[in-house]
Design a protein around this motif. Structure first.
Motif, short mmCIF file in Angstrom:
data_model
loop_
_atom_site.label_atom_id
_atom_site.label_comp_id
_atom_site.label_asym_id
_atom_site.label_seq_id
_atom_site.Cartn_x
_atom_site.Cartn_y
_atom_site.Cartn_z
N MET A 268 0.83 -1.21 0.00
CA MET A 268 0.00 0.00 0.00
C MET A 268 0.86 1.26 0.00
SD MET A 268 -2.80 -1.21 2.82
CE MET A 268 -3.60 -2.81 2.67
N MET A 269 2.06 1.16 0.58
CA MET A 269 2.97 2.29 0.64
C MET A 269 3.79 2.45 -0.64
SD MET A 269 4.22 1.55 4.56
CE MET A 269 5.54 2.76 4.60
N GLY A 270 3.63 1.50 -1.58
CA GLY A 270 4.38 1.56 -2.83
C GLY A 270 5.81 1.10 -2.71
N LYS A 271 6.14 0.42 -1.60
CA LYS A 271 7.52 -0.02 -1.37
C LYS A 271 7.84 -1.34 -2.08
CE LYS A 271 8.56 3.34 1.54
NZ LYS A 271 9.52 4.40 1.16
N ILE A 272 6.82 -2.18 -2.22
CA ILE A 272 7.02 -3.50 -2.82
C ILE A 272 5.77 -3.90 -3.58
CG2 ILE A 272 8.54 -4.28 -0.93
CD1 ILE A 272 6.10 -5.97 0.08
N GLU A 273 5.90 -4.97 -4.37
CA GLU A 273 4.72 -5.68 -4.83
C GLU A 273 4.29 -6.59 -3.69
OE1 GLU A 273 4.60 -7.30 -8.86
OE2 GLU A 273 6.60 -6.47 -9.18
N PRO A 274 3.03 -6.54 -3.27
CA PRO A 274 2.60 -7.33 -2.11
C PRO A 274 2.45 -8.81 -2.46
CG PRO A 274 0.74 -6.15 -3.02
CD PRO A 274 1.95 -5.71 -3.80
#
Length: 305
Positions: A268-274
């Motif tokens: 959700m924070m755009g740090k990774i693909e979940p």
């Protein structure tokens, strides 16, 4: 005998157990992994761990675990202590990974109580002593009975501390707070005690602990680090305040098995693909909605990878 005083003085505060990001095809996303470590360092994290529980080690091959350690070591570049998880349910794998951590120059190795096997205390002593005797790297034992189905008894830990100079501490993910108190009573106040239970990070500092290895620090590294900084600076009121501020996020991130909620949050924070590897998977849509609402309460900027 090697002197571990210097490294023991540096292993303090918030040591973040960084998750292992995957691409949509389930390959390790090393580019985002590097970014996650940089995110930690930019926000004041005191140390980095990888391939512990939050890093899905049982979903990685041995070669992948070594690659993750190598990439982390290179990225950190000595800026903070590096403590990779090197334990396994398999004794020989634990030996191999711990020796690899030593070869890389890691500051310490975190070695979990073997899971699934349910060894008795004598077997645990032999396992950890054999690993410790095979290397000079400092070892922090990782006791997490909720996931291993085995609790490392205080007597066993005290014996290991006495017989193995390089066993310098323990990460206790143990809800039995009386047990945790006995650790420092039996092993000595200079034995390094880290919390692996989010709601006990602050209380463990109060009894003489030196820090925490908290999955929540993946999401809010700055706030977790600030809680420790405040405590070490003698600002008890601020440390307590931050402890309670973190409680709602701690709660929601452990409503499903770690690291699934953490990965959902980082997505959700755009740090990774979940993405997790089976048999792990993302939380329910309902819990993901709750995670999103909680992040919004904390003022976290949300986007999607």
């Amino acid at each position: 005998m090697k002197d571990y005083t210097e490294i023991k003085s540096r292993l303090r505060g918030s040591i973040t157990p960084v998750i292992t990001p995957f691409k949509s095809n389930h390959d390790i996303d090393f580019e985002r992994f590097v970014d996650l470590i940089q995110f930690q360092l930019e926000n004041g994290t005191h140390g980095i761990s990888v391939t512990g529980t939050s890093g899905e080690p049982s979903s990685l091959t041995l070669e992948e675990r070594e690659q993750v350690m190598e990439k982390a070591m290179k990225t950190i570049d000595g800026r903070v202590p590096f403590v990779p998880g090197t334990g396994s349910t398999n004794h020989q794998e634990t030996m191999r990974l711990t020796k690899k951590a030593e070869e890389l120059g890691a500051d310490a190795a975190m070695v979990i109580v073997p899971y699934y096997n349910k060894p008795n205390q004598q077997a645990l002593y032999k396992h950890f002593k054999t690993v410790a005797d095979s290397v000079e790297i400092p070892i922090i034992i990782y006791n997490i009975p909720g996931r291993t189905a085995t609790n490392l008894h205080v007597d066993t830990l005290a014996k290991l501390n006495r017989d193995c100079p390089n066993i310098i501490g323990v990460k206790e993910s143990n809800k039995d707070f009386e047990h945790v108190n006995r650790v420092l009573e039996r092993c000595g106040r200079d034995f390094l005690l880290f919390s692996g239970i989010e709601l006990l990070c602050y209380p463990m500092l109060a009894i003489g602990g030196v820090g925490s290895v908290s999955a929540t620090a993946n999401v809010l590294p700055g706030k977790v680090a600030q809680m420790h900084d405040a405590w070490f600076e003698g600002d008890v009121q601020t440390a307590q305040k931050l402890h309670y501020e973190l409680m709602e996020l701690n709660d929601v991130l452990f409503k499903d098995t770690n690291p699934a909620p953490v990965k959902a949050a980082l997505g959700m924070m755009g740090k990774i693909e979940p993405v997790l590897r089976l048999p792990m998977d993302l939380p329910s849509k309902e819990l993901q909605q709750e995670i999103q609402e909680t992040l919004e309460k904390y003022g976290v900027s949300l986007q999607y990878a």
